[in-house]
Design a protein around this motif. Structure first.
Motif, PDB file in Angstrom:
ATOM      1  N   GLY A  18       0.817  -1.219   0.000  1.00 33.51           N
ATOM      2  CA  GLY A  18       0.000   0.000   0.000  1.00 33.51           C
ATOM      3  C   GLY A  18       0.844   1.260   0.000  1.00 33.51           C
ATOM      4  N   LEU A  19       1.924   1.270   0.804  1.00 36.34           N
ATOM      5  CA  LEU A  19       2.831   2.421   0.842  1.00 36.34           C
ATOM      6  C   LEU A  19       3.474   2.656  -0.525  1.00 36.34           C
ATOM      7  N   GLU A  20       3.864   1.552  -1.179  1.00 41.26           N
ATOM      8  CA  GLU A  20       4.496   1.668  -2.501  1.00 41.26           C
ATOM      9  C   GLU A  20       3.516   2.213  -3.547  1.00 41.26           C
ATOM     10  N   ILE A  21       2.282   1.724  -3.511  1.00 42.08           N
ATOM     11  CA  ILE A  21       1.270   2.221  -4.462  1.00 42.08           C
ATOM     12  C   ILE A  21       1.062   3.720  -4.257  1.00 42.08           C
ATOM     13  N   ASN A  22       1.004   4.127  -3.000  1.00 39.78           N
ATOM     14  CA  ASN A  22       0.846   5.554  -2.679  1.00 39.78           C
ATOM     15  C   ASN A  22       1.973   6.395  -3.256  1.00 39.78           C
ATOM     16  N   THR A  23       3.204   5.923  -3.047  1.00 43.69           N
ATOM     17  CA  THR A  23       4.376   6.669  -3.533  1.00 43.69           C
ATOM     18  C   THR A  23       4.345   6.787  -5.053  1.00 43.69           C
ATOM     19  N   LEU A  24       4.074   5.667  -5.724  1.00 47.17           N
ATOM     20  CA  LEU A  24       4.063   5.671  -7.195  1.00 47.17           C
ATOM     21  C   LEU A  24       2.912   6.514  -7.745  1.00 47.17           C
ATOM     22  N   ALA A  25       1.822   6.628  -6.985  1.00 50.42           N
ATOM     23  CA  ALA A  25       0.670   7.405  -7.457  1.00 50.42           C
ATOM     24  C   ALA A  25       0.932   8.912  -7.401  1.00 50.42           C
ATOM     25  N   ILE A  26       1.685   9.357  -6.394  1.00 49.48           N
ATOM     26  CA  ILE A  26       1.888  10.807  -6.231  1.00 49.48           C
ATOM     27  C   ILE A  26       3.038  11.315  -7.104  1.00 49.48           C
ATOM     28  N   ILE A  27       3.964  10.423  -7.486  1.00 52.39           N
ATOM     29  CA  ILE A  27       5.163  10.854  -8.228  1.00 52.39           C
ATOM     30  C   ILE A  27       4.834  11.585  -9.542  1.00 52.39           C
ATOM     31  N   PRO A  28       3.866  11.120 -10.376  1.00 53.27           N
ATOM     32  CA  PRO A  28       3.577  11.871 -11.611  1.00 53.27           C
ATOM     33  C   PRO A  28       2.964  13.254 -11.366  1.00 53.27           C
ATOM     34  N   LEU A  29       2.378  13.472 -10.171  1.00 51.36           N
ATOM     35  CA  LEU A  29       1.744  14.765  -9.894  1.00 51.36           C
ATOM     36  C   LEU A  29       2.757  15.856  -9.553  1.00 51.36           C
ATOM     37  N   ILE A  30       3.896  15.463  -8.960  1.00 49.91           N
ATOM     38  CA  ILE A  30       4.870  16.479  -8.512  1.00 49.91           C
ATOM     39  C   ILE A  30       5.515  17.200  -9.705  1.00 49.91           C
ATOM     40  N   PRO A  31       5.991  16.483 -10.771  1.00 52.31           N
ATOM     41  CA  PRO A  31       6.660  17.212 -11.868  1.00 52.31           C
ATOM     42  C   PRO A  31       5.695  17.739 -12.938  1.00 52.31           C
ATOM     43  N   LYS A  32       4.423  17.938 -12.575  1.00 45.30           N
ATOM     44  CA  LYS A  32       3.405  18.325 -13.547  1.00 45.30           C
ATOM     45  C   LYS A  32       3.741  19.637 -14.259  1.00 45.30           C
ATOM     46  N   SER A  33       4.415  20.546 -13.536  1.00 43.99           N
ATOM     47  CA  SER A  33       4.711  21.859 -14.131  1.00 43.99           C
ATOM     48  C   SER A  33       5.910  21.832 -15.076  1.00 43.99           C
ATOM     49  N   HIS A  34       6.683  20.720 -15.093  1.00 45.81           N
ATOM     50  CA  HIS A  34       7.884  20.565 -15.943  1.00 45.81           C
ATOM     51  C   HIS A  34       8.971  21.598 -15.636  1.00 45.81           C
ATOM     52  N   HIS A  35       8.911  22.180 -14.443  1.00 44.53           N
ATOM     53  CA  HIS A  35       9.946  23.124 -14.021  1.00 44.53           C
ATOM     54  C   HIS A  35      11.120  22.327 -13.452  1.00 44.53           C
ATOM     55  N   PRO A  36      12.377  22.792 -13.661  1.00 37.51           N
ATOM     56  CA  PRO A  36      13.529  22.050 -13.108  1.00 37.51           C
ATOM     57  C   PRO A  36      13.410  21.785 -11.600  1.00 37.51           C
ATOM     58  N   ARG A  37      12.869  22.764 -10.854  1.00 37.38           N
ATOM     59  CA  ARG A  37      12.708  22.572  -9.404  1.00 37.38           C
ATOM     60  C   ARG A  37      11.719  21.450  -9.101  1.00 37.38           C
ATOM     61  N   ALA A  38      10.679  21.324  -9.946  1.00 33.65           N
ATOM     62  CA  ALA A  38       9.687  20.259  -9.755  1.00 33.65           C
ATOM     63  C   ALA A  38      10.305  18.889 -10.040  1.00 33.65           C
ATOM     64  N   ILE A  39      11.160  18.825 -11.085  1.00 34.07           N
ATOM     65  CA  ILE A  39      11.847  17.557 -11.413  1.00 34.07           C
ATOM     66  C   ILE A  39      12.775  17.162 -10.260  1.00 34.07           C
ATOM     67  N   GLU A  40      13.493  18.167  -9.738  1.00 32.10           N
ATOM     68  CA  GLU A  40      14.400  17.923  -8.605  1.00 32.10           C
ATOM     69  C   GLU A  40      13.617  17.414  -7.388  1.00 32.10           C
ATOM     70  N   ALA A  41      12.462  18.048  -7.131  1.00 32.14           N
ATOM     71  CA  ALA A  41      11.617  17.644  -6.000  1.00 32.14           C
ATOM     72  C   ALA A  41      11.144  16.202  -6.171  1.00 32.14           C
ATOM     73  N   THR A  42      10.786  15.824  -7.399  1.00 31.82           N
ATOM     74  CA  THR A  42      10.318  14.463  -7.664  1.00 31.82           C
ATOM     75  C   THR A  42      11.405  13.447  -7.366  1.00 31.82           C
ATOM     76  N   ILE A  43      12.629  13.733  -7.823  1.00 28.54           N
ATOM     77  CA  ILE A  43      13.744  12.794  -7.605  1.00 28.54           C
ATOM     78  C   ILE A  43      14.048  12.671  -6.118  1.00 28.54           C
ATOM     79  N   LYS A  44      14.059  13.818  -5.414  1.00 32.28           N
ATOM     80  CA  LYS A  44      14.305  13.787  -3.958  1.00 32.28           C
ATOM     81  C   LYS A  44      13.234  12.953  -3.252  1.00 32.28           C
ATOM     82  N   TYR A  45      11.973  13.175  -3.642  1.00 35.22           N
ATOM     83  CA  TYR A  45      10.865  12.443  -3.016  1.00 35.22           C
ATOM     84  C   TYR A  45      11.000  10.950  -3.285  1.00 35.22           C
TER      85      TYR A  45
END
Length: 332
Positions: A18-45
């Motif tokens: 369940g934890l893994e499904i949650n993580t994988l579900a939120i990951i596409p939402l973080i880089p939605k803006s395609h900004h370098p900071r958003a990509i960096e945030a996604t990788i960190k997360y």
């Protein structure tokens, strides 16, 4: 689905899934803006959550190896218990494992940041609730007080609203972790009230499109009523009576005093003053009429925008639930 699987499971593998499904579900939402900071945030997360998930899996396997039990409630050995507490602290962003959280929130859209601050914290917190009887009180108290101190201290000099709310989240999680062993229901109540108040703040900020304090100074011209309500919600998050946010802090301090943990209760009450300072600063910025150097800013046109119904309901709940504290006390 991931949250439901985790909170309803008895087996460690199902909870981990369940934890893994949650993580994988939120990951596409973080880089939605395609900004370098958003990509960096996604990788960190992704890296942080992967490490925490691996540690959850390792602790559950160690527990099964030492005790022969895969049941979540049968966490009887101190070694897997220590590893699980560390893993959940990383997932929640409790200090000293909090460094990823403000950066990820800063790189996300406000609504994604809201999900990361509320819904994504629920499954790990549920695991802590289910294993609360087995956890180490000294370790959790240390993590909680460190989170309160760092959450308050590091939020003082921030100018970005998302980072301020990230440190606010770390501080509130410290309050929940402090009481989770002694009264898990009270910890859950604190989380629910925190979710209501934070959702109201994030939705209000999203409505007036404010990402930093300097933009908040002139946002009153757009929606004066919403800004006034936002000020009250922020003061509620700070824990000022007679607003809703005072209720969980009052009940937690009362419970700690009953458990003869007066020093911890005193430290928690003192550290909440740090948070109060930056909430007051936010509230001041949200209601000030014009900045001193107003000639440098374009005033935005006043438009008759009414707050959406969810924002109005959540703001009302964030302000007016304190009289129900006696009823809540009987439930906990």
């Amino acid at each position: 689905a991931g949250t439901t699987i985790t909170i309803s499971s008895n087996h460690w593998m199902m909870a981990w899934t369940g934890l893994e499904i949650n993580t994988l579900a939120i990951i596409p939402l973080i880089p939605k803006s395609h900004h370098p900071r958003a990509i960096e945030a996604t990788i960190k997360y992704f890296l942080t959550q992967s490490a925490a998930s691996a540690l959850v899996l390792f602790s559950s396997m160690t527990n099964a190896w030492l005790t022969g039990q895969w049941d979540i409630t049968q966490l009887n050995h101190p070694l897997p218990c220590l590893m699980l507490t560390t893993a959940i602290a990383i997932k929640l962003g409790l200090a000293p494992f909090h460094f990823w959280f403000p950066e990820v929130l800063q790189g996300s859209h406000l609504i994604t940041a809201l999900l990361l601050s509320t819904l994504m914290k629920f499954p790990p917190l549920t695991l802590l609730l289910m294993t609360s009887k087995s956890l180490n009180p000294t370790l959790l108290t240390t993590l909680a007080i460190t989170s309160m101190a760092l959450g308050g201290w590091m939020g003082l000099n921030q100018t970005q609203t998302r980072k301020i709310l990230a440190f606010s989240s770390i501080s509130h999680l410290g309050w929940m972790a402090l009481v989770i062993i002694y009264n898990p229901k009270l910890s859950l109540l604190a989380f629910l009230l925190y979710t209501v108040m934070t959702t109201a703040v994030f939705l209000s900020l999203n409505k007036i499109k404010v990402l930093k304090l300097s933009a908040m100074l002139i946002s009153w011209t757009k929606t004066p009523t919403l800004n006034a309500a936002l000020m009250l919600t922020l003061l509620s998050l700070a824990g000022l009576p007679p607003l809703t946010g005072f209720s969980p802090k009052w009940l937690i301090i009362q419970e700690l005093t009953k458990q003869e943990m007066t020093p911890a209760a005193t430290i928690a009450a003192m550290l909440s003053l740090l948070g109060l300072f930056f909430y007051l600063r936010l509230a001041y910025h949200s209601t000030i009429t014009l900045p001193p150097n107003s000639s440098n800013h374009m005033k935005t046109w006043y438009t008759r925008k009414t707050p959406s119904t969810p924002t109005a309901i959540l703001t009302s709940l964030s302000i007016s639930l304190l009289p129900l504290s006696p009823v809540i006390l009987t439930m906990t």
